[in-house]
Scaffold this motif. Structure first.
Motif, mmCIF file in Angstrom:
data_model
loop_
_atom_site.group_PDB
_atom_site.id
_atom_site.type_symbol
_atom_site.label_atom_id
_atom_site.label_comp_id
_atom_site.label_asym_id
_atom_site.label_seq_id
_atom_site.Cartn_x
_atom_site.Cartn_y
_atom_site.Cartn_z
ATOM 1 N N UNK A 1 -5.522 -22.156 -9.956
ATOM 2 C CA UNK A 1 -6.223 -20.893 -10.059
ATOM 3 C C UNK A 1 -5.202 -19.771 -10.192
ATOM 4 N N UNK A 2 -5.456 -18.912 -11.123
ATOM 5 C CA UNK A 2 -4.542 -17.819 -11.375
ATOM 6 C C UNK A 2 -5.134 -16.529 -10.802
ATOM 7 N N UNK A 3 -4.277 -15.794 -10.032
ATOM 8 C CA UNK A 3 -4.708 -14.538 -9.431
ATOM 9 C C UNK A 3 -4.023 -13.393 -10.170
ATOM 10 N N UNK A 4 -4.856 -12.458 -10.653
ATOM 11 C CA UNK A 4 -4.250 -11.310 -11.328
ATOM 12 C C UNK A 4 -3.917 -10.229 -10.310
ATOM 13 N N UNK A 5 -3.283 -9.175 -10.741
ATOM 14 C CA UNK A 5 -2.813 -8.132 -9.809
ATOM 15 C C UNK A 5 -3.959 -7.380 -9.155
ATOM 16 N N UNK A 6 -5.094 -7.203 -9.816
ATOM 17 C CA UNK A 6 -6.258 -6.523 -9.237
ATOM 18 C C UNK A 6 -6.827 -7.312 -8.061
ATOM 19 N N UNK A 7 -6.930 -8.618 -8.203
ATOM 20 C CA UNK A 7 -7.421 -9.477 -7.120
ATOM 21 C C UNK A 7 -6.430 -9.481 -5.964
ATOM 22 N N UNK A 8 -5.160 -9.481 -6.261
ATOM 23 C CA UNK A 8 -4.129 -9.475 -5.208
ATOM 24 C C UNK A 8 -4.198 -8.192 -4.383
ATOM 25 N N UNK A 9 -4.418 -7.056 -5.038
ATOM 26 C CA UNK A 9 -4.519 -5.790 -4.309
ATOM 27 C C UNK A 9 -5.742 -5.801 -3.396
ATOM 28 N N UNK A 10 -6.873 -6.294 -3.873
ATOM 29 C CA UNK A 10 -8.091 -6.377 -3.061
ATOM 30 C C UNK A 10 -7.850 -7.289 -1.860
ATOM 31 N N UNK A 11 -7.205 -8.419 -2.048
ATOM 32 C CA UNK A 11 -6.915 -9.353 -0.948
ATOM 33 C C UNK A 11 -5.965 -8.722 0.085
ATOM 34 N N UNK A 12 -4.987 -7.963 -0.378
ATOM 35 C CA UNK A 12 -4.071 -7.282 0.542
ATOM 36 C C UNK A 12 -4.829 -6.234 1.357
ATOM 37 N N UNK A 13 -5.717 -5.460 0.702
ATOM 38 C CA UNK A 13 -6.525 -4.475 1.429
ATOM 39 C C UNK A 13 -7.417 -5.140 2.472
ATOM 40 N N UNK A 14 -8.054 -6.234 2.105
ATOM 41 C CA UNK A 14 -8.918 -6.950 3.047
ATOM 42 C C UNK A 14 -8.100 -7.481 4.218
ATOM 43 N N UNK A 15 -6.922 -8.004 3.942
ATOM 44 C CA UNK A 15 -6.052 -8.485 5.020
ATOM 45 C C UNK A 15 -5.603 -7.361 5.941
ATOM 46 N N UNK A 16 -5.231 -6.229 5.375
ATOM 47 C CA UNK A 16 -4.773 -5.090 6.175
ATOM 48 C C UNK A 16 -5.906 -4.532 7.042
ATOM 49 N N UNK A 17 -7.088 -4.371 6.469
ATOM 50 C CA UNK A 17 -8.231 -3.871 7.231
ATOM 51 C C UNK A 17 -8.606 -4.841 8.341
ATOM 52 N N UNK A 18 -8.553 -6.130 8.074
ATOM 53 C CA UNK A 18 -8.841 -7.138 9.112
ATOM 54 C C UNK A 18 -7.826 -7.049 10.239
ATOM 55 N N UNK A 19 -6.576 -6.857 9.907
ATOM 56 C CA UNK A 19 -5.501 -6.727 10.899
ATOM 57 C C UNK A 19 -5.747 -5.514 11.800
ATOM 58 N N UNK A 20 -6.077 -4.378 11.220
ATOM 59 C CA UNK A 20 -6.335 -3.153 11.981
ATOM 60 C C UNK A 20 -7.581 -3.322 12.853
ATOM 61 N N UNK A 21 -8.653 -3.860 12.305
ATOM 62 C CA UNK A 21 -9.889 -4.055 13.070
ATOM 63 C C UNK A 21 -9.686 -5.001 14.253
ATOM 64 N N UNK A 22 -8.863 -6.030 14.064
ATOM 65 C CA UNK A 22 -8.570 -6.954 15.161
ATOM 66 C C UNK A 22 -7.975 -6.197 16.361
ATOM 67 N N UNK A 23 -7.012 -5.313 16.127
ATOM 68 C CA UNK A 23 -6.389 -4.564 17.214
ATOM 69 C C UNK A 23 -7.316 -3.501 17.797
ATOM 70 N N UNK A 24 -8.157 -2.888 16.987
ATOM 71 C CA UNK A 24 -9.112 -1.906 17.498
ATOM 72 C C UNK A 24 -10.093 -2.589 18.443
#
Length: 148
Positions: A1-24
């Motif tokens: 499966x090939x991931x383009x840069x748009x999908x990678x940015x969305x995945x990074x945002x989802x990961x970052x938001x999940x990380x912040x929500x976990x600590x909150x």
């Protein structure tokens, strides 16, 4: 499966938001991260603030004010020697800014001009002491921060 840069940015945002929500969520649910007001009855204390100002002014006008020093036995509080120790009444409050569970109060009951707070009651670190005392119907207030 090939991931383009748009999908990678969305995945990074989802990961970052999940990380912040976990600590909150963790900070709001765990008891060791409780953050309270400085005192429980903050607003009630604010109404009596003028009395504190007057008592502190009385204390500063004394010829010999309260002295605090540490010894092997613990914390020694020396009241003015020109005052009769049996006529002094009030309360000594020790407040630990970093941990509310370590705060405690001791009523003043003197037979000499010195009061000792035992070493086992105070752990090392920064403390605020408030001595609210009365002599001959005159209120005095002594406040100090110290490191034990």
């Amino acid at each position: 499966m090939k991931i383009n840069w748009g999908t990678a940015i969305v995945l990074v945002f989802i990961g970052f938001i999940s990380f912040i929500l976990y600590f909150v969520v963790r900070m709001n649910t765990e008891k060791k991260y409780e953050h309270d007001l400085v005192t429980e009855d903050y607003y009630k204390k604010e109404l009596a603030f003028q009395n504190e100002i007057d008592a502190e002014k009385n204390s500063k006008n004394l010829e010999n004010n309260i002295l605090i020093h540490t010894t092997i036995e613990g914390l020694v509080i020396s009241f003015p020697k020109d005052k009769n120790p049996s006529d002094i009444s009030g309360m000594v409050s020790l407040y630990r800014p970093s941990n509310k569970k370590l705060d405690f109060e001791i009523p003043i009951s003197l037979s000499s001009s010195k009061m000792i707070i035992k070493d086992e009651n105070i752990i090392e670190g920064r403390w605020n002491i408030i001595i609210n005392w009365e002599y001959n119907d005159t209120s005095y207030l002594f406040k100090k921060s110290f490191t034990y």
